[in-house]
Design an enzyme around this catalytic site. Structure first.
Site, mmCIF file in Angstrom:
data_model
loop_
_atom_site.group_PDB
_atom_site.id
_atom_site.type_symbol
_atom_site.label_atom_id
_atom_site.label_comp_id
_atom_site.label_asym_id
_atom_site.label_seq_id
_atom_site.Cartn_x
_atom_site.Cartn_y
_atom_site.Cartn_z
ATOM 1 N N TYR A 1 44.802 -134.016 -127.318
ATOM 2 C CA TYR A 1 44.890 -135.459 -127.048
ATOM 3 C C TYR A 1 45.977 -136.010 -127.965
ATOM 4 O O TYR A 1 46.098 -135.586 -129.120
ATOM 5 C CB TYR A 1 43.558 -136.172 -127.363
ATOM 6 C CG TYR A 1 42.545 -136.117 -126.251
ATOM 7 C CD1 TYR A 1 42.845 -136.563 -124.967
ATOM 8 C CD2 TYR A 1 41.258 -135.636 -126.501
ATOM 9 C CE1 TYR A 1 41.891 -136.529 -123.957
ATOM 10 C CE2 TYR A 1 40.300 -135.607 -125.493
ATOM 11 C CZ TYR A 1 40.630 -136.050 -124.219
ATOM 12 O OH TYR A 1 39.703 -136.011 -123.228
ATOM 13 N N THR B 1 46.506 -132.999 -122.409
ATOM 14 C CA THR B 1 45.842 -133.932 -121.486
ATOM 15 C C THR B 1 46.708 -135.174 -121.332
ATOM 16 O O THR B 1 46.932 -135.899 -122.300
ATOM 17 C CB THR B 1 44.460 -134.321 -122.021
ATOM 18 O OG1 THR B 1 43.681 -133.142 -122.166
ATOM 19 C CG2 THR B 1 43.759 -135.283 -121.068
ATOM 20 N N ARG C 1 33.275 -145.446 -118.879
ATOM 21 C CA ARG C 1 32.131 -144.604 -118.502
ATOM 22 C C ARG C 1 30.860 -145.409 -118.747
ATOM 23 O O ARG C 1 30.361 -145.496 -119.868
ATOM 24 C CB ARG C 1 32.170 -143.315 -119.301
ATOM 25 C CG ARG C 1 33.501 -142.596 -119.043
ATOM 26 C CD ARG C 1 33.697 -141.333 -119.814
ATOM 27 N NE ARG C 1 35.119 -140.953 -119.722
ATOM 28 C CZ ARG C 1 35.681 -139.963 -120.392
ATOM 29 N NH1 ARG C 1 34.932 -139.211 -121.211
ATOM 30 N NH2 ARG C 1 36.974 -139.702 -120.260
ATOM 31 N N HIS D 1 40.455 -135.642 -113.914
ATOM 32 C CA HIS D 1 39.653 -135.635 -115.151
ATOM 33 C C HIS D 1 38.157 -135.689 -114.824
ATOM 34 O O HIS D 1 37.397 -136.416 -115.485
ATOM 35 C CB HIS D 1 40.067 -136.808 -116.062
ATOM 36 C CG HIS D 1 39.829 -136.542 -117.534
ATOM 37 N ND1 HIS D 1 40.841 -136.408 -118.450
ATOM 38 C CD2 HIS D 1 38.695 -136.365 -118.253
ATOM 39 C CE1 HIS D 1 40.346 -136.184 -119.655
ATOM 40 N NE2 HIS D 1 39.049 -136.150 -119.565
ATOM 41 N N ARG E 1 36.336 -138.995 -114.598
ATOM 42 C CA ARG E 1 35.973 -139.724 -115.808
ATOM 43 C C ARG E 1 37.048 -140.701 -116.263
ATOM 44 O O ARG E 1 36.824 -141.447 -117.213
ATOM 45 C CB ARG E 1 35.683 -138.729 -116.939
ATOM 46 C CG ARG E 1 34.439 -137.903 -116.710
ATOM 47 C CD ARG E 1 34.394 -136.665 -117.571
ATOM 48 N NE ARG E 1 33.893 -136.860 -118.915
ATOM 49 C CZ ARG E 1 32.621 -136.822 -119.275
ATOM 50 N NH1 ARG E 1 31.698 -136.629 -118.361
ATOM 51 N NH2 ARG E 1 32.253 -136.985 -120.530
ATOM 52 N N GLY F 1 35.061 -130.363 -109.894
ATOM 53 C CA GLY F 1 34.081 -130.177 -108.837
ATOM 54 C C GLY F 1 33.855 -128.746 -108.403
ATOM 55 O O GLY F 1 33.016 -128.503 -107.535
ATOM 56 N N ILE F 2 34.586 -127.785 -108.964
ATOM 57 C CA ILE F 2 34.387 -126.378 -108.593
ATOM 58 C C ILE F 2 32.972 -125.968 -109.014
ATOM 59 O O ILE F 2 32.619 -126.054 -110.180
ATOM 60 C CB ILE F 2 35.426 -125.480 -109.303
ATOM 61 C CG1 ILE F 2 36.852 -125.857 -108.874
ATOM 62 C CG2 ILE F 2 35.132 -123.997 -109.033
ATOM 63 C CD1 ILE F 2 37.245 -125.401 -107.504
ATOM 64 N N ARG G 1 31.958 -128.628 -116.607
ATOM 65 C CA ARG G 1 30.536 -128.936 -116.666
ATOM 66 C C ARG G 1 29.634 -127.718 -116.436
ATOM 67 O O ARG G 1 28.657 -127.554 -117.176
ATOM 68 C CB ARG G 1 30.193 -130.055 -115.679
ATOM 69 C CG ARG G 1 30.761 -131.431 -116.089
ATOM 70 C CD ARG G 1 30.381 -132.467 -115.034
ATOM 71 N NE ARG G 1 30.863 -133.818 -115.303
ATOM 72 C CZ ARG G 1 31.885 -134.402 -114.698
ATOM 73 N NH1 ARG G 1 32.597 -133.735 -113.780
ATOM 74 N NH2 ARG G 1 32.237 -135.632 -114.989
#
Lengths: 366, 366, 366, 366
Positions: free
Chosen positions: C129, C155, C164, C253, C256, C286-287, C308
């Site tokens: 970052y 990123t 969020r 991302h 998010r 999303g994988i 995740r």
């Protein structure tokens, strides 16, 4: 009378008052009822692009319907056995149509003799199913003409009946008090059998697949304008024009014949563009508000047929209920025309439309 | 017997009678079952444009299926271990197919020896899985031919089994009474282990990925027509024609192999147009009514395979139930053909279709 | 250990074991979570056209990931503060990645010092970052390089944090035991305030918007390959190639950052076609299965990041759980590759795809 | 005050505090509310393609709104009878707008006299409904100009009111304490009747369809910039430019006029491209977050009108609540601009967009 503000209100009222199997006979479609649902979905998918700041103070709902001015761009669609819904049946519905200034279509399978219905006045039309005996078919046409009917609405999408599972599950049969009043006494659809619809059985016994030759035969029999009801293919629309008909009804028979048949609305634009004034193009199936009529117009229909909603009114409150349905449609259409910047149905036919699923940046008016 | 009016009725009946893990074995797909659900969604998305006023009084459901006239444009699809669903298993299903006048596909994994099933008569086909030992594969072909099978349906989409999570969760294993009857006794799929499917284990032990050379080997072994089942890519369809096969089955294996594989119906039109008569094009996956067969035809299929529904009938009422499924499909197809203005499957293949999401003003017939 | 058959099983297990606000921190997206949901919807909308009868017996899941062979076409995505999910945090996850043969991305906001994580071995990458003080940013890069990291994952989509709402509603703050271990002690995100996320507050204090000049500065600082994570526009992909990066991660991302940002998958095909080998194109977001990796490959990704799900495994069963996630993905991918007729990810990238909403008669392969 | 993190939070708060029929008056649409729902659906269908690594540290939410710099690219939309929602009504809302640095649109049907609202300061605009008596219409314009209003927002999509069924079912009438304060005392909408909306009755008595000549008359009356609110057709946008207006609001009147009217967002891109700077193009309908403003900008809007959400704030907490709504929008927009790589609304208008239903391999940026 309760304040019914839209046709859905009357649908609820009718559903409450009608016995389940009669409701099913009216409301149901064939097979999985995919085409029945698709009729509504097709209307809900379409959005209209209204115009603004145009003269609408004098806007009118009047329109040509089969070459004659009507108070609304619509006719009452043929629905069989209307005494199922109310003791006065077709007579009440025809009176409501007459008073609302719109044509009423008498059914081959009316539960009151066609002559009695025609005697109500207004603008009666006659719907024709093709019978096994051509002579009997043409005899019906002759009777209708003699009785003063103004047009023959020839149903062309019933070589035989679709598989209406609700009626089959209910073993649906007519009560003794309701008969096919235009037929000989012996042909009634009263017998009941498991997994069968007595109405379907009766139909199978009496009807035969019509062909383009049948259309010729009808045209040879009468000088009345002939409308072919149940056209979905562009080729068939073209052929209908070539056959000299006065109009076609783009329709999948309210989702009651081929389950999986495309909704009329999906084909309407293409058919109207192809027919291009060769005959009147009517739409049938799923119209539930004046706004729906506006959508049909924007896609090319000059007028529409309204079936089930008029029966809802009839079931809920007889002639007065049927009239209320037509009045609501008139009020909604009058409201919608102005909101869309249209002074008439002619202007409505020049409106643009959009269907969801577009990228608004790339979509272009056709 | 109860009045089953559509195949869904028989599905409910089968679900009631079958133990949960056997139901899962039959009904389940692989992974998230996305391809399983997509098969149905693809059919429901398609609408047919019926024709009217054509001669349909003499319409017929008969059609060429692998070059021979069948009573219906269909064959019973290969389904493994049919004695799971009814004690008479494959014998009952084959008799129902024979009596209905449609081919029956005997499985490599049949629970009755292929010779016994073929002895039922009718038009037996043989479905081939490629075994680890090529000689044993060809031996199966030889046995099928000797037993009187009319065709070899070579499954080409099972280099190994898809991850069928229901079976894995159930630790599904065959009961002792059900075996892979065409195999040696020692190879049965009976052992049970947590998180494993004994059927999958067995398959992994016995099967090997087939290749185009395997197809050559089968063609060299037999003069029977060879059908490749499990084609989805246009390129593979073209290659199949070049390889001299008699037919292809456009299929994602009922959503049981690659989860995420496109439904066969989505590729059907493109494949049929490309193949253009080079071989027969069959469709498989999700057909649940005669109307679905009409849709498949309109998109280019000459006939279809029916799997799970025949098993529903078998589970619900044995041979009589299986027969009822085929009779219902026949009745529905007969009804649908006429309602679409078709006198035969040949006419059905010339029907137009529409899929939702179109702007009816801009959509054009392809 | 329970039999987890798919990543969703591990998601459920993690959800059971994690405190609500930690679950929310992991699972949540920004705003209405539209982009979060769209990531999954985009994957579910895509179907793959499998090939058949090709040599797959020797198929491999190995693939080039940033120029080096990895056991799987994936790396573990950067996820902040992994000790929130398990006491061993990043160390456990990094060990699982090492043993599975895939790169592990150490976070700027790791809860274990980057040097300790890198010491686990395998293929550590470092996620950067951009800090308010450029020198401190470059110092992190230097530390990562010194510690043996193989790549810098920069990123580029966090000029500041997205809103969020779950964290804000929870007033989410780190427990005392979890800190930003690569930062000075005083910068921890522990204070709690209504309607605020302490993590967001901390980020706002520490981070600054990076620019293309920041990329230049990083490239000047190190010879390690630089990957830009968070590219969605084709123009930015092109510029990244011109800037000499080794790879880009097409990503929103994980839903998010910008709520309403297009899913990476929707842009992937176009970006891959434009980049055309100028750098590696990875996908993120999303994988959830090996089949999803296949879809990403078919649309042009050479590999993917998994975030995740690895944390689900970590939460459910520490290092062993994280490893189970990677093993499941490996098993699913191996299965899927063969079922699609692919012997490798290279072949997978040549697969065709279809998305629902097509008329199969007119759709053409691109 | 509770921590409201998004406008939906304030919607819930307002719904709790408002009487049902007042909530319905605010929230409802016409007919089936299809256009009301479509406004939200259209926004949810659009995804933005963010840019990265651009200078956003100094990004600003300031924008030109009708030729003058405003703190946010928005104005408060005209909403009738705001004292229904809070005793301070329009005064509280206007103060919130003034303090937030955005224009506030005073309604023809304001429940506080326009002069009192204008005296609040800030940037008052005046919304004009065309009255039956042209002189009274122009008198309103003169009063507005005299009171210091900066612009006339001429509502062009209300030749008469849409059929708002909720109000009709509720027999909605204004409480005695709320009146049309710009009108003579005798014209209030207080009488209650079954199946009728007193507000609709009042409107029908007072209003008349405006035409392009009315626009001319207004332009002749005043030198204030004129904005036409309620444009959806490209042709009408073009004509508006030719008529010399300063701006148009692309809008379906929040789904309250023609039920079935296309959402403004669907037409926005096309209209903006056609207008091409000829006047300002504002969007109205369904904006519920800063991210929605970003979407509107990406499709071509220079600013937006916000109606119902400001009333939610007003109902929930008076002036402070209204201010909170504007502050939230500012915070969300500031956040979203940076996340999309935009330093201003000007940059936002150059963002690309995608709508679901695309094949990402074939979709091309427009």
């Amino acid at each position: 009378m309760t304040h019914h503000l839209c046709l859905d209100d009357l649908e609820r009222a009718a559903r409450e008052v009608l016995p389940g199997e009669i409701w099913d006979f009216l409301a149901g479609g064939s097979g999985t009822e995919a085409s029945l649902e698709a009729n509504r979905a097709a209307l809900e998918r379409i959005f209209v692009i209204p115009r603004v700041l145009r003269e609408v103070a004098e806007s009118t709902t009047e329109a040509e319907v089969l070459g004659r001015r009507a108070a609304l761009p619509m006719a009452v669609a043929p629905v069989a056995y209307q005494r199922l819904f109310h003791p006065e049946g077709e007579l009440a519905a025809a009176r409501a149509a007459r008073d609302a200034g719109v044509p009423y279509t008498i059914c081959t399978l009316s539960s009151v003799p066609l002559e009695e219905i025609a005697a109500v006045g207004g603008r009666p039309w006659f719907q024709l199913y093709w019978l096994r005996d051509e002579k009997r078919s043409l005899e019906l046409v002759r009777r209708a003409e003699d009785a003063g009917c103004e047009a023959i609405v020839f149903t062309v999408d019933v070589p035989w009946m679709g598989r209406r599972l609700r009626d089959m599950r209910n073993g649906f049969a007519l009560p003794e008090s309701v008969t096919a009043a235009n037929f000989d006494a012996g042909t009634a659809a009263h017998s009941r059998a498991g997994g069968q619809s007595a109405v379907a059985e009766h139909t199978a016994r009496e009807f035969a697949p019509a062909t383009w030759e049948s259309v010729e035969a009808v045209r040879a029999q009468t000088d009345l304008p002939v409308v072919l009801k149940g056209i979905l293919a562009v080729e068939d629309a073209t052929r209908a024009v070539d056959a000299g008909v006065a109009g076609i009804v783009v329709s999948n028979h309210g989702g009651r014949q081929l389950d999986g048949a495309v909704p009329g609305l999906e084909m309407l634009g293409e058919i109207a563009a192809t027919v291009s004034g060769g005959c009147e193009v009517l739409l049938d199936g799923g119209i539930r508000s004046g706004g729906d009529i506006l959508k049909a117009a924007a896609l090319g229909a000059s007028s529409v047929l309204i079936g089930r909603p008029v029966m809802w009114g009839l079931a809920a409150a007889g002639e007065q209920g049927a009239r209320q349905v037509l009045d609501l449609l008139a009020e909604e259409l009058r409201n919608a025309l102005g909101l869309a910047g249209c002074d008439s149905m002619g202007a409505a036919r020049r409106l643009g439309t959009r269907a969801p699923g577009y990228d608004p940046r790339t979509a272009r008016r056709s």
